[in-house]
Design a protein around this motif. Structure first.
Motif, mmCIF file in Angstrom:
data_model
loop_
_atom_site.group_PDB
_atom_site.id
_atom_site.type_symbol
_atom_site.label_atom_id
_atom_site.label_comp_id
_atom_site.label_asym_id
_atom_site.label_seq_id
_atom_site.Cartn_x
_atom_site.Cartn_y
_atom_site.Cartn_z
ATOM 1 N N ILE A 182 -3.101 -3.652 2.995
ATOM 2 C CA ILE A 182 -3.551 -3.546 1.536
ATOM 3 C C ILE A 182 -2.960 -2.152 1.078
ATOM 4 C CG2 ILE A 182 -5.695 -2.520 0.441
ATOM 5 C CD1 ILE A 182 -7.164 -4.234 2.267
ATOM 6 N N SER A 183 -2.669 -1.187 1.948
ATOM 7 C CA SER A 183 -1.924 0.015 1.377
ATOM 8 C C SER A 183 -0.630 -0.014 0.957
ATOM 9 C CB SER A 183 -2.028 1.153 2.768
ATOM 10 O OG SER A 183 -1.286 2.249 2.055
ATOM 11 N N ALA A 184 0.151 -1.048 1.652
ATOM 12 C CA ALA A 184 1.447 -1.345 1.224
ATOM 13 C C ALA A 184 1.654 -2.546 -0.111
ATOM 14 C CB ALA A 184 2.161 -1.848 2.319
ATOM 15 N N ARG A 185 0.706 -3.535 -0.089
ATOM 16 C CA ARG A 185 0.743 -4.608 -0.813
ATOM 17 C C ARG A 185 -0.230 -4.599 -1.826
ATOM 18 N NH1 ARG A 185 4.505 -8.318 1.958
ATOM 19 N NH2 ARG A 185 4.361 -9.521 -0.073
ATOM 20 N N GLY A 186 -1.267 -3.848 -2.034
ATOM 21 C CA GLY A 186 -2.301 -3.984 -2.911
ATOM 22 C C GLY A 186 -3.055 -5.134 -2.827
ATOM 23 N N ASP A 187 -2.777 -6.278 -3.615
ATOM 24 C CA ASP A 187 -3.363 -7.656 -3.631
ATOM 25 C C ASP A 187 -2.783 -8.564 -2.652
ATOM 26 O OD1 ASP A 187 -4.895 -9.941 -4.220
ATOM 27 O OD2 ASP A 187 -3.876 -10.126 -6.136
ATOM 28 N N ILE A 188 -3.675 -8.699 -1.535
ATOM 29 C CA ILE A 188 -3.331 -9.625 -0.391
ATOM 30 C C ILE A 188 -3.670 -10.762 -0.300
ATOM 31 C CG2 ILE A 188 -3.183 -7.433 0.868
ATOM 32 C CD1 ILE A 188 -5.939 -8.211 2.277
ATOM 33 N N ARG A 189 -4.509 -11.271 -1.491
ATOM 34 C CA ARG A 189 -4.992 -12.521 -1.350
ATOM 35 C C ARG A 189 -3.817 -13.740 -1.322
ATOM 36 N NH1 ARG A 189 -8.911 -12.117 -6.627
ATOM 37 N NH2 ARG A 189 -7.017 -10.958 -7.190
ATOM 38 N N LEU A 241 -1.095 -13.690 0.137
ATOM 39 C CA LEU A 241 -0.214 -13.461 1.523
ATOM 40 C C LEU A 241 -0.865 -14.225 2.513
ATOM 41 C CD1 LEU A 241 0.228 -9.719 1.176
ATOM 42 C CD2 LEU A 241 1.706 -11.363 0.453
ATOM 43 N N ALA A 242 0.255 -14.510 3.679
ATOM 44 C CA ALA A 242 -0.308 -15.308 4.665
ATOM 45 C C ALA A 242 -0.385 -14.223 5.851
ATOM 46 C CB ALA A 242 0.859 -16.281 5.216
ATOM 47 N N VAL A 243 -1.029 -14.528 7.015
ATOM 48 C CA VAL A 243 -1.316 -13.640 8.206
ATOM 49 C C VAL A 243 0.273 -13.241 8.543
ATOM 50 C CG1 VAL A 243 -1.958 -13.413 10.612
ATOM 51 C CG2 VAL A 243 -3.444 -14.621 8.776
ATOM 52 N N ALA A 244 1.216 -14.182 8.363
ATOM 53 C CA ALA A 244 2.305 -13.494 9.127
ATOM 54 C C ALA A 244 3.015 -12.381 8.610
ATOM 55 C CB ALA A 244 3.380 -14.693 9.182
#
Length: 329
Positions: free
Chosen positions: A262-269, A271-274
């Motif tokens: 979350i800190s690095a990418r913001g919106d994580i929705r 994204l995949a687990v990988a």
């Protein structure tokens, strides 16, 4: 505040020091008096094909019970037989394969003399521990060990104190000598103490406490983060295991990984687990000791560790809370 001891306190401390000094002297005298008789007694115990039956009454009975317990817990099958109860049926406990260890400081306890007679009739060796080498029990035993003390710690020289301390120490010496001769290990000790802390540490395996089956949080690498979080929440391990098509772990996604993502990418929705998992998770085999898994987790500052078989396939997972619940740590 007055730090000067009261007269009563001073007298108590002086009394205690006299007691400890007298009992210490008794142990030192016993230490110096040990001879080939002790070695022969240890040899008889080691050669025993049955049990070491320790008998006594009164204060000697209390000491005999402790010696029997120490022998049994250190690899020498043993039990306590009360000197009085022996005459009322408990002699039926004896077998021709046993050894009797009879304890009487005076060597004149009539009950133990009867036990001696029965033992001789059955061909059972009897080791006597007394403070009187000339006593009937000492003279007629197959082997005698002398625990004579110059004085009891009791100021009346009546209450068994130094003599019982010496007898107990001699019993410990026999047990430890047998333990060392047998090569008795901490694992052997744990098998005799499965309910104790040492038993749990040395007998509990990873497979005994790991989570498996439906209790495991498992996802594939392409699983979307929101679905992975749902799996984590359902299973309550603070992580989810990431596996390939063969169910081999390829990563682990933890609460810490989530915060960093979350800190690095913001919106994580999207994204995949990988995208956020930690690859190459630490693993242990199911047959390893749980305490070894705890050490691995502690050394690597981990809260969870995965359990895999010889082919690297996922079998389970272990959380630090599981080890705490099993009282392994």
């Amino acid at each position: 505040m007055n730090s000067t001891p009261s007269p009563i306190a001073s007298e108590s401390i002086a009394s205690a020091r006299r007691t400890l000094s007298i009992e210490g002297n008794a142990l030192r005298a016993l230490h110096d008096r040990l001879d080939d008789s002790f070695a022969r007694a240890v040899g008889m115990v080691l050669a025993c094909e049955g049990r070491v039956v320790v008998s006594g009454l009164g204060k000697s009975g209390h000491i005999a019970r402790k010696i029997a317990a120490t022998l049994a817990s250190t690899g020498t099958p043993s039990f306590f037989m009360h000197g009085v109860e022996a005459l009322h049926g408990d002699l039926g406990m004896l077998t021709a394969r046993d050894i009797v260890l009879a304890i009487s400081y005076s060597g004149a306890a009539s009950e133990l003399l009867t036990v001696l007679t029965v033992a001789k009739r059955m061909g059972i060796p009897l080791i006597a521990i007394t403070g009187n080498p000339q006593s009937q029990l000492a003279v007629n035993a197959d082997l005698h060990l002398d625990v004579h003390v110059e004085q009891e710690a009791c100021p009346l020289n009546l209450a068994p104190t130094a003599s019982t301390t010496a007898t107990l120490a001699l019993g410990d010496a026999i047990a430890v000598a047998c333990l060392e001769a047998r090569g008795f290990s901490s694992e052997d000790f744990a098998r005799s103490h499965p309910g104790g802390a040492l038993g749990r540490r040395l007998l509990t395996l990873v497979r005994d406490v790991m989570r498996s089956g439906d209790a495991l949080p498992v996802v594939r690498a392409e699983t979307a983060i929101p679905q992975a979080l749902e799996e984590m929440s359902r299973k309550g391990m603070g992580m989810t295991i990431v596996v390939d098509e063969h169910r081999r772990p390829v990563g682990i996604f933890t609460d810490g990984d989530l915060r960093r993502l979350i800190s690095a990418r913001g919106d994580i929705r999207p994204l995949a687990v990988a995208d956020g998992m930690s690859p190459n998770p630490k693993t242990v085999p199911p047959g390893s000791l749980a305490v070894e898994a705890a050490t691995l987790m502690n050394d690597n500052r981990l809260t969870q560790v995965l359990v895999v078989d010889d082919n690297g396939l996922l079998l389970g997972a272990l959380h630090m809370h599981d080890l705490l619940a099993a009282k392994v740590i």
